[in-house]
Design a protein around this motif. Structure first.
Motif: not given
Length: 191
Positions: A134-148
């Motif tokens: 949700w925050l990534d969609g609002l451009q307020l955070a970046d999301v990375v998966p475990a193992g990136a």
């Protein structure tokens, strides 16, 4: 007696003003019981970004083994603070924040004006992943998966990590939940 429901906003303590350290990466894992992947990613990021120092803030449930592994990282560029330290205070000083997407860590990062890099836990519950996406969609955070790939995550450190003034309000995020709840309770008590 039936009372109407009122949304009061998110509850988070806002950090006071502090001096920004342009080369500080703060790595946090909320409660700390399942934050090994976040701490590992933080250590690997620092190997890519030798210009940065790291501050690791394990939570109160980090455990003896996690604390031992974190202590082994400590050197002139990496510091581990007490599991009872307040992350928001460190977040406000950081050039970048890497954390899980738990309620407290995420909101403390946002309240500190950070656009955090989030590594949400996806099991046994998905609430962190939902919040992060949700925050990534609002451009307020970046999301990375475990193992990136740490090189890919390190590239996120090249982007501005500080939120522009008014970004949270523009996205409809209100961090004054405690104050608003107190006002509602007070109004109810005097009515």
């Amino acid at each position: 007696l039936s009372l109407p429901l009122h949304y009061c906003g998110w509850v988070v303590e806002r950090p006071g003003p502090s001096r920004l350290r342009r080369n500080l990466l703060v790595v946090a894992a909320g409660g700390g019981g399942d934050g090994a992947a976040v701490f590992e990613m933080g250590a690997r990021l620092l190997s890519y970004r030798t210009d940065m120092a790291g501050l690791f803030t394990p939570g109160p449930y980090a455990g003896v083994d996690a604390m031992r592994r974190l202590s082994s990282l400590a050197n002139d560029r990496v510091h581990v603070v007490s599991p009872l330290g307040v992350s928001g205070r460190w977040f406000s000083r950081a050039a970048a924040v890497l954390c899980m997407a738990g309620y407290n860590s995420t909101l403390e990062a946002l309240a500190a004006g950070q656009r955090p890099i989030l590594m949400p836990r996806r099991n046994p519950r998905r609430e962190q992943a939902i919040r992060a996406e949700w925050l990534d969609g609002l451009q307020l955070a970046d999301v990375v998966p475990a193992g990136a790939d740490p090189a890919d995550v390190a590239s996120l450190l090249q982007r501005p990590r500080r939120l522009p003034d008014g970004a949270l309000e523009s996205a409809g995020i209100n961090l004054d939940g405690a104050l608003n709840a107190a006002r509602r309770l007070h109004a109810f008590s005097v009515a």
